[in-house]
Scaffold this active site. Sequence first.
Site: not given
Length: 260
Positions: A66, A115
């Site tokens: 991220a 993820e």
Amino acid sequence: MEYKNIYIEEERNLGTITIDRPKKLNALNKATIEELHVAFKELDADKNIKAIIITGNGEKAFVAGADISEFAHFSEKEGGVLAAKGQELLFDFIAHLSTPVIAAVNGFALGGGLELAMACHFRVASSNAKMGLPEVSLGVIPGYGGTQRLPQLVGKGRAMEMIMTAGMISAEQALDYGLVNYVVEPEDLMPLCTKLASKISNNSPVAIAHAINAINAGYSFNTNGYAAEIEAFGACFGTNDFKEGTTAFLEKRKANFPGS
């Protein structure tokens, strides 16, 4: 929608989404997550698209994580909203998409990148791939489903080790763990994913959508997976795809599924 962080290619029955932020190693920021949501939604609605591949631009990274600069200053409440919104818009959205999604993992798949790959229906990795969930080294935990999907894929003990050590594993280790289905050389990554997508596209899209729902139900704490399978199995009998598939089998010809 005009995409700034991704691009889409469509060929025959295949849609390919490429995350295009190479200077940031394709890191996920808010804008990219929103663009991915729209792209997956559009491709899923296109009846001509039977399978979707997602990958990152270049060989260095699928998604290196991220974009930390976006949330480093967040409060507790803002952090919770970030995770909830991300799961709703992208990670859970992909996991329950009726169109099969293959992650072509090229290079680093870390944090939110791993993820994202785990939210896909299955994964193929290049031999140079490195995967991990390093969040605890930043004083946080995976927030886009990593603490749930990783144990489902590799087992509780290995997931605990990967998350608590914040380390990376190689593509071969990922294959041994069951985290990826195949490992190939970088130049063979997209051809293999395309080949698998082509095999998928030969089958009933309605039945595949039911299969995805039934499989996911088995990993839900509030759903009986066997009951979901029975319901989905019965529902298939009312579809045109079932009529075509069984008729083609009895007539000894290739099925031409209408997708209804």
